[in-house]
Scaffold this active site. Structure first.
Site, PDB file in Angstrom:
ATOM      1  N   ARG A   1      36.925  -5.843  40.148  1.00 49.44           N
ATOM      2  CA  ARG A   1      37.340  -4.433  40.047  1.00 49.44           C
ATOM      3  C   ARG A   1      37.822  -3.894  41.391  1.00 49.44           C
ATOM      4  O   ARG A   1      38.546  -2.913  41.452  1.00 49.44           O
ATOM      5  CB  ARG A   1      36.185  -3.555  39.530  1.00 49.44           C
ATOM      6  CG  ARG A   1      36.695  -2.218  38.999  1.00 49.44           C
ATOM      7  CD  ARG A   1      35.573  -1.219  38.726  1.00 49.44           C
ATOM      8  NE  ARG A   1      35.153  -0.532  39.916  1.00 49.44           N
ATOM      9  CZ  ARG A   1      33.898  -0.415  40.348  1.00 49.44           C
ATOM     10  NH1 ARG A   1      32.916  -0.974  39.675  1.00 49.44           N
ATOM     11  NH2 ARG A   1      33.621   0.245  41.436  1.00 49.44           N
TER      12      ARG A   1
ATOM     13  N   TYR B   1      61.148   8.472  33.156  1.00 48.84           N
ATOM     14  CA  TYR B   1      60.503   7.929  31.960  1.00 48.84           C
ATOM     15  C   TYR B   1      59.596   9.010  31.330  1.00 48.84           C
ATOM     16  O   TYR B   1      58.909   9.738  32.046  1.00 48.84           O
ATOM     17  CB  TYR B   1      59.700   6.699  32.383  1.00 48.84           C
ATOM     18  CG  TYR B   1      58.757   6.148  31.360  1.00 48.84           C
ATOM     19  CD1 TYR B   1      59.212   5.708  30.119  1.00 48.84           C
ATOM     20  CD2 TYR B   1      57.400   6.041  31.631  1.00 48.84           C
ATOM     21  CE1 TYR B   1      58.331   5.198  29.185  1.00 48.84           C
ATOM     22  CE2 TYR B   1      56.513   5.518  30.702  1.00 48.84           C
ATOM     23  CZ  TYR B   1      56.989   5.110  29.476  1.00 48.84           C
ATOM     24  OH  TYR B   1      56.119   4.606  28.561  1.00 48.84           O
TER      25      TYR B   1
ATOM     26  N   ASP C   1      60.472   4.658  41.607  1.00 49.66           N
ATOM     27  CA  ASP C   1      60.201   3.711  40.521  1.00 49.66           C
ATOM     28  C   ASP C   1      61.492   2.944  40.247  1.00 49.66           C
ATOM     29  O   ASP C   1      62.468   3.518  39.753  1.00 49.66           O
ATOM     30  CB  ASP C   1      59.753   4.483  39.263  1.00 49.66           C
ATOM     31  CG  ASP C   1      59.458   3.553  38.086  1.00 49.66           C
ATOM     32  OD1 ASP C   1      59.953   2.419  38.070  1.00 49.66           O
ATOM     33  OD2 ASP C   1      58.748   3.993  37.154  1.00 49.66           O
TER      34      ASP C   1
ATOM     35  N   LYS D   1      57.410  -5.351  32.968  1.00 50.29           N
ATOM     36  CA  LYS D   1      58.821  -5.570  32.677  1.00 50.29           C
ATOM     37  C   LYS D   1      59.341  -6.808  33.415  1.00 50.29           C
ATOM     38  O   LYS D   1      58.846  -7.889  33.186  1.00 50.29           O
ATOM     39  CB  LYS D   1      59.601  -4.292  33.003  1.00 50.29           C
ATOM     40  CG  LYS D   1      58.947  -3.003  32.461  1.00 50.29           C
ATOM     41  CD  LYS D   1      58.879  -3.002  30.957  1.00 50.29           C
ATOM     42  CE  LYS D   1      58.490  -1.720  30.271  1.00 50.29           C
ATOM     43  NZ  LYS D   1      57.272  -1.034  30.558  1.00 50.29           N
TER      44      LYS D   1
HETATM   45  C1  LIG Z   1      60.746   3.187  34.330  1.00 47.25           C
HETATM   46  C2  LIG Z   1      59.356   2.983  33.823  1.00 47.25           C
HETATM   47  N1  LIG Z   1      58.326   3.227  34.641  1.00 47.25           N
HETATM   48  C3  LIG Z   1      57.047   3.059  34.224  1.00 47.25           C
HETATM   49  C4  LIG Z   1      56.760   2.646  32.945  1.00 47.25           C
HETATM   50  C5  LIG Z   1      55.317   2.479  32.507  1.00 47.25           C
HETATM   51  O1  LIG Z   1      54.980   1.123  32.502  1.00 47.25           O
HETATM   52  P1  LIG Z   1      53.766   0.518  31.639  1.00 47.25           P
HETATM   53  O2  LIG Z   1      54.174   0.549  30.214  1.00 47.25           O
HETATM   54  O3  LIG Z   1      53.581  -0.848  32.220  1.00 47.25           O
HETATM   55  O4  LIG Z   1      52.575   1.385  31.904  1.00 47.25           O
HETATM   56  C6  LIG Z   1      57.802   2.376  32.054  1.00 47.25           C
HETATM   57  C7  LIG Z   1      57.523   1.925  30.678  1.00 47.25           C
HETATM   58  O5  LIG Z   1      58.383   1.707  29.874  1.00 47.25           O
HETATM   59  C8  LIG Z   1      59.142   2.558  32.499  1.00 47.25           C
HETATM   60  O6  LIG Z   1      60.182   2.335  31.685  1.00 47.25           O
END
Ligand SMILES: Cc1ncc(COP(=O)(O)O)c(C=O)c1O
Length: 382
Positions: free
Chosen positions: A49, A103, A175, A200
């Protein structure tokens, strides 16, 4: 002097070194929550953890090298990474500036959860670059940007944002999930922190949920402190799987990039397609910027069909190889409708405002043969 190694080599070996005889070629999976502690030692205990299991540590070191960061850390999901990165820079009463092109999950986190800590968020449309500076308040601590964006694949100009962040002493968090460090490394463009959903492209096989954060040593230390307390550590097996996925990241991205471009070019010529959103096409509003900042345009393609929702549903029901599923960036091609997934929460009006009409399809081109992806779409549209 230490030799500099290429991206593909680093993604496989980290820093290559001669291994002692009988070392396993594949790293051992240390699927253990805890480790034997020396009696009387006050050294930090090993406990998964805490993120100090060898699988967690090795993966983070390798990812930091790929992003060109001092340090990195993996956590339980991309949302976990976004949440912890923001908790590391923001305190109650602070102010955050965010791009409007983000997102849906991130938007909810900002609007619903950060609000509970008394953190206010101002949204700036990246098409109005002067507004970044204008939005800054005395209490502003950070700017958050997603690029390329989901699902329009807009490429945000980081120039005016890094300028505002430097002038005002703000942290810039980016991001870059949709690019992967193969196509875009935000730290090379003035960002302080890069956030990615490792679910992803980093993992790439649609079998793991995880997230990662890379930045300065002190920033990652603070995230690590929060990760332990908020219980966000990545499971060692998930770390092992991502490490394996990353070994082929460079090669996979090459194919995602060529398949994305091939599908986008084909779709642009198709009579049933009203509009294609792909930064590799000259018709995309950010094509010139994409050419100068990206190393590849990626596998994500936005499609608007002429027949709207009816036509998209008809296509989705006819597809054979391409699966209708959320998420993206795996080896297999997936398709989803943002109106029912990532952008469900903002309603039809909200989506229309940001250029995502109902009937919009988000295609995540996998690494199959481009002809087969196009063939499935072709038969589905007939
Ligand atoms: C651009 C982006 N950031 C963050 C996330 C969140 O990722 P996770 O589903 O691994 O929590 C996503 C999910 O689709 C995303 O498209």
């Amino acid at each position: 002097m230490r030799r500099q190694f290429g991206f593909s080599t680093t993604a496989i070996h980290g820093v290559p070194h001669r291994r002692p005889d009988w070392t396993p070629i594949a790293p051992a999976l240390q699927q253990s929550s805890t480790f034997v502690n020396p009696v009387g030692s006050d050294d930090e205990v090993l406990y998964s953890r805490y993120g100090n299991n060898p699988n967690q540590l090795d993966l983070a070191r390798k990812y930091a090298l790929l992003e060109g960061a001092d340090d990195a850390i993996f956590v339980a999901s991309g949302m976990g990474a976004t949440a912890l990165a923001h908790l590391a820079v923001l305190r109650p009463g602070d102010h955050l500036i965010s791009s409007t092109w983000i997102y849906g999950g991130t938007q909810h986190l900002f609007d619903r959860e950060l609000a509970r800590f008394g953190i206010e968020v101002t949204y700036v449309n990246p098409e109005q670059p002067r507004h970044w500076r204008k939005a800054v308040r005395k209490s502003t601590r950070a700017i958050f940007v997603e690029t390329p964006t989901n699902p329009l694949m807009r490429i945000v100009d980081l120039g005016p944002i890094t300028y505002a962040a430097e002038e005002e002493g703000l942290a810039l968090l980016v991001d870059a999930t949709f690019a992967s460090p193969v196509n875009f490394r935000p730290l090379e463009h003035g960002a302080d922190v890069v956030i990615t959903s490792a679910t992803k492209y980093l993992n790439g096989h649609s079998d793991v949920i995880a997230g990662a954060i890379a930045g300065s040593t002190s920033f990652v230390e603070e995230v690590n402190r929060l990760m332990r307390l908020w219980g966000q550590a990545i499971d060692p097996h998930a770390a092992w799987l991502i490490d394996r996925g990353m070994r082929t990241l460079a090669l996979r991205m090459e194919r995602h990039n060529t398949n994305g471009l091939a599908v986008a070019q084909w779709a642009e010529q198709h009579a049933s397609v009203a509009r294609v959103h792909y930064p590799g096409l000259p018709s995309h509003p950010d094509h010139e910027r994409a050419k100068s900042v990206l190393q590849g345009f990626g596998g994500m393609v936005g499609l608007e069909l002429k027949g709207g929702v009816k036509a998209t549903e008809r296509l989705l029901k006819r597809l054979e190889m391409i699966a209708h599923a959320p998420s993206l960036a795996g080896v297999e091609t997936l398709v989803s409708e943002p109106r029912l997934t990532s952008h469900k929460g903002i309603g039809a009006e909200g989506r229309a405002k940001i250029g995502i009409p109902d009937g919009f399809l988000r295609l995540s081109c996998g690494i199959e043969d481009a002809a087969d992806i196009i063939g499935d779409l072709e038969q589905g549209l007939k």
